[in-house]
Write a protein that holds these residues in place. Structure first.
Motif, mmCIF file in Angstrom:
data_model
loop_
_atom_site.group_PDB
_atom_site.id
_atom_site.type_symbol
_atom_site.label_atom_id
_atom_site.label_comp_id
_atom_site.label_asym_id
_atom_site.label_seq_id
_atom_site.Cartn_x
_atom_site.Cartn_y
_atom_site.Cartn_z
ATOM 1 N N LEU A 139 55.139 42.988 59.479
ATOM 2 C CA LEU A 139 54.592 44.681 58.567
ATOM 3 C C LEU A 139 53.678 44.805 57.916
ATOM 4 N N ALA A 140 52.373 45.232 57.926
ATOM 5 C CA ALA A 140 51.110 45.078 56.797
ATOM 6 C C ALA A 140 51.112 46.619 56.237
ATOM 7 N N LEU A 141 51.014 46.832 55.026
ATOM 8 C CA LEU A 141 51.351 47.325 54.698
ATOM 9 C C LEU A 141 50.203 48.410 53.759
ATOM 10 N N GLY A 142 49.985 50.039 53.986
ATOM 11 C CA GLY A 142 49.465 50.171 53.284
ATOM 12 C C GLY A 142 49.605 51.261 52.594
ATOM 13 N N TYR A 143 49.853 51.253 51.611
ATOM 14 C CA TYR A 143 50.012 51.727 50.033
ATOM 15 C C TYR A 143 49.358 52.861 48.953
ATOM 16 N N VAL A 144 49.339 54.180 48.806
ATOM 17 C CA VAL A 144 48.930 55.198 48.379
ATOM 18 C C VAL A 144 49.701 55.489 47.221
ATOM 19 N N ASP A 145 49.262 55.795 46.203
ATOM 20 C CA ASP A 145 50.188 56.631 45.027
ATOM 21 C C ASP A 145 49.375 57.522 44.541
ATOM 22 N N GLN A 146 50.100 58.502 43.716
ATOM 23 C CA GLN A 146 49.859 59.565 43.490
ATOM 24 C C GLN A 146 48.124 59.146 42.736
ATOM 25 N N ASP A 147 47.838 58.738 42.065
ATOM 26 C CA ASP A 147 46.710 58.849 41.090
ATOM 27 C C ASP A 147 46.234 58.065 41.885
ATOM 28 N N MET A 148 45.774 57.597 42.861
ATOM 29 C CA MET A 148 44.633 56.576 43.644
ATOM 30 C C MET A 148 44.618 55.148 42.547
ATOM 31 N N GLY A 149 46.360 54.634 42.427
ATOM 32 C CA GLY A 149 46.028 54.137 40.827
ATOM 33 C C GLY A 149 46.069 52.403 41.543
ATOM 34 N N GLN A 150 45.917 52.093 43.007
ATOM 35 C CA GLN A 150 45.816 51.099 43.763
ATOM 36 C C GLN A 150 44.524 50.559 43.080
ATOM 37 N N LEU A 151 43.700 51.563 43.202
ATOM 38 C CA LEU A 151 42.070 51.551 43.749
ATOM 39 C C LEU A 151 41.280 50.737 42.413
ATOM 40 N N PRO A 152 40.280 49.883 41.884
ATOM 41 C CA PRO A 152 39.968 48.882 40.654
ATOM 42 C C PRO A 152 39.103 49.774 40.105
ATOM 43 N N HIS A 153 39.596 51.148 39.514
ATOM 44 C CA HIS A 153 38.984 51.360 38.543
ATOM 45 C C HIS A 153 37.303 51.503 37.501
ATOM 46 N N ASP A 154 37.329 50.348 37.525
ATOM 47 C CA ASP A 154 35.987 49.976 36.732
ATOM 48 C C ASP A 154 35.059 49.666 37.526
ATOM 49 N N ALA A 155 35.677 49.486 39.041
ATOM 50 C CA ALA A 155 33.783 48.865 40.561
ATOM 51 C C ALA A 155 33.439 50.021 40.463
ATOM 52 N N THR A 156 32.601 50.135 41.271
ATOM 53 C CA THR A 156 31.496 50.663 41.880
ATOM 54 C C THR A 156 32.546 51.085 43.466
ATOM 55 N N ALA A 157 32.473 52.688 44.002
ATOM 56 C CA ALA A 157 32.993 52.681 45.167
ATOM 57 C C ALA A 157 31.962 51.612 46.462
ATOM 58 N N GLN A 158 31.355 51.232 46.599
ATOM 59 C CA GLN A 158 30.437 50.213 47.108
ATOM 60 C C GLN A 158 30.865 48.850 46.897
ATOM 61 N N ASP A 159 31.141 48.834 45.822
ATOM 62 C CA ASP A 159 31.523 47.717 45.267
ATOM 63 C C ASP A 159 33.210 46.691 45.731
ATOM 64 N N PHE A 160 33.843 48.501 45.432
ATOM 65 C CA PHE A 160 34.904 47.828 46.278
ATOM 66 C C PHE A 160 34.998 47.785 47.363
ATOM 67 N N ILE A 161 34.598 48.909 48.206
ATOM 68 C CA ILE A 161 34.694 48.088 49.805
ATOM 69 C C ILE A 161 33.868 47.093 49.946
ATOM 70 N N LEU A 162 32.748 46.241 49.674
ATOM 71 C CA LEU A 162 32.083 45.078 50.157
ATOM 72 C C LEU A 162 32.566 44.407 49.653
ATOM 73 N N SER A 163 33.710 43.909 48.350
ATOM 74 C CA SER A 163 34.508 43.205 47.931
ATOM 75 C C SER A 163 35.867 42.961 48.717
ATOM 76 N N ARG A 164 36.192 44.118 49.019
ATOM 77 C CA ARG A 164 37.599 43.836 49.877
ATOM 78 C C ARG A 164 37.491 43.968 51.517
ATOM 79 N N PHE A 165 36.271 44.280 52.189
ATOM 80 C CA PHE A 165 36.810 43.909 52.938
ATOM 81 C C PHE A 165 35.638 42.957 53.745
ATOM 82 N N ARG A 166 34.747 42.762 53.356
ATOM 83 C CA ARG A 166 33.311 42.077 53.247
ATOM 84 C C ARG A 166 33.067 42.378 54.443
#
Length: 504
Positions: A361-388
């Motif tokens: 099982l490879a989990l994809g998780y979403v909560d209703q407030d998108m709390g799984q996102l790092p709110h201090d990071a920028t969208a570009q930094d998040f995608i760049l660092s998480r998925f290289r």
């Protein structure tokens, strides 16, 4: 008679949000306002309320027209007032003493619990805050009521009560509703305006019928455009042939005729309007697949509150590959607690007692407030660092999801709720899970996004467990329906059984 007329109204914010809008809102109208996120719905409502001015055009109001706008967020001036006090302040000073009974009557009409009536707004849930703002506008008896995303944060029970309240409001004053909830629009509106940057289109029908007519309208426009462009191509070829004849024969008449035909072709081409396309911002999901037939199994599991109070029991539940399970239940029965429990079981290496998770099982998780996102990071930094993906590819995939270069550089905390939802769903697609665990995934997602999410879940043959109050979404994607009822989780044939019990 309460009425409001728009004459060639438009608003430009860098690019046109809408223009040349002609519209009349009069007694008895229930108008649904439909457009993607960021397309100008809130701006138009503010213009109707007199809180903003259009870039061009005129808005004409009947004499003495009183308009009440219920915005999406609680104004700072009300956040520390109680439910009762904000209703009192909505009355004129003269009415507060002699007609204070209206406050209790309105609180009763909205079925407000006694213990909640004197709590400050900041202590209320998002759903009750929405109802308080609607009640505040209603008690002032406006001639026109404007509602901006009124179903945000409402659980199904409150949503159905709001539907019933609008349907039986008992007065002819017009209501304009901006919403992404398709079932709500169908239940509460009689007219629909599709707000577009160039040519907005309206129909005297609720959303679903209006959507069918809009598709026919767009298909006719496409057919006309294709015919015109074919005629332009034919005329240009004729003009070129005549020009060649004139050059070869030295005929001035042929040259003059060629020029006339070219001018006609130019005029036709200039008159061809670009067809409306929904804005960029694709929601796509992936599925890395698995050979496992059974992905999750629960056996005699108890779901509890964080402080250890039992909510309900799950005697047995098997989740097979390809099943899309929707969890239903009244507010507070434990739907989100079940999602959190499953998230823990799927995320922790040792698992949890009574819950077996397939190793593949490879989990994809979403909560209703998108709390799984790092709110201090920028969208570009998040995608760049998480998925290289590298700088260029990261920017490209964000642009595909509807993020401009400016938005990509903003901290995630400063993005709108709709943008956060798109970013969270983009991360799911890049990760490519084979199991989706989603708590209210359509929160703040507009209608095109919701429909695309539905299609992606179906097309990717996703296996998922989800919680949603969006009835259209539930109907489109669900294959099994579980109801939390009287301290147990039981399977039902269709979600309508639950919806009917809530609306009684």
């Amino acid at each position: 008679m309460a009425s409001l007329s728009l004459r060639n109204v438009g608003v430009i914010a860098h690019t046109p949000l809408f223009q040349n809008l002609n519209l009349v809102v009069a007694d008895g109208d229930r108008l649904g306002l439909v457009a993607p996120n960021g397309a100008g719905k809130s701006t138009l409502l503010k213009c109707l309320a007199g809180l903003a001015e259009p870039t061009h055009g005129d808005i004409v109001r009947s004499r003495g027209l009183r308009v009440a706008l219920v915005e999406q967020d609680v104004p700072a001036s009300l956040i520390d007032l109680s439910f009762r006090d904000i209703l009192l302040r909505a009355l004129s000073p003269e009415e507060r003493d002699g007609q204070g009974w209206q406050v209790d009557m309105t609180l009763d009409a909205f079925e407000t619990p006694a213990a909640m009536r004197d709590l400050p707004m900041r202590a209320l849930s998002g759903g009750w805050q929405r109802l308080a703002l609607i009640a505040r506008a209603w008690i002032a008896a406006p001639d026109m009521l404007l509602l901006d995303e009124p179903t945000n944060h409402l659980d199904l029970e409150k949503l159905l009560k709001l539907e019933a309240w609008i349907a039986t409001a008992g007065y002819a004053a017009p209501i304009v509703v901006a919403s992404h909830d398709r079932a709500f629009l169908d239940a509460c509106t009689t007219k629909t305006l599709f707000l577009r940057p160039s040519e907005s289109v309206s129909f005297a029908h609720p959303y679903r019928r209006a959507r069918e007519l809009l598709e026919a309208h767009d298909a006719a426009a496409q057919a006309q455009r294709d015919r015109t462009l074919r005629e332009v191509k034919r005329l240009r070829q004729s003009a070129q042939d005549l020009r060649n004849v004139g050059i070869n024969s030295g005929s001035d008449a042929a040259q003059v005729k060629s020029a006339q035909i070219r001018r006609r072709a130019d005029a036709l081409e200039q008159g061809v309007r670009a067809l409306h396309r929904e804005r960029a911002g694709e929601i796509r999901l992936g599925n890395r697949g698995t050979h496992a037939k059974l992905l999750v199994a629960l056996d005699n599991v108890t779901v509890q509150t964080p402080d250890g109070r039992k909510l309900f029991a799950v005697p047995k539940l098997d989740v097979a590959q390809g099943e899309r399970i929707v969890v239903l239940g009244a507010n507070g029965t434990g739907k989100s607690q079940l999602v959190r429990l499953l998230h823990r079981a799927m995320s922790e290496e040792e698992g949890l007692p009574g819950i077996r998770v397939s190793p593949s099982l490879a989990l994809g998780y979403v909560d209703q407030d998108m709390g799984q996102l790092p709110h201090d990071a920028t969208a570009q930094d998040f995608i760049l660092s998480r998925f290289r993906l590298g700088d260029q590819r990261s920017r490209a995939v964000l642009a595909e999801a509807g993020f401009s270069i400016e938005k990509q550089a903003l901290p995630i905390a400063k993005l709108s709720p709709g943008q956060k939802a798109r970013l969270g769903l983009l991360a799911l697609r890049l990760f490519g899970p084979n199991f989706y665990l989603m708590d209210e995934p359509t929160n703040h997602v507009d209608i095109p996004g919701r429909e695309q999410l539905e299609s992606e879940i179906l097309d990717s043959a996703a296996t998922c467990i989800l919680v949603s109050h969006d009835r259209s979404f539930v109907k489109a994607v669900g294959t099994r329906f579980l109801l939390i009822d009287r301290g147990r989780l039981r399977e039902i044939d269709a979600p309508e059984e639950f919806y009917e019990s809530v609306s009684r």
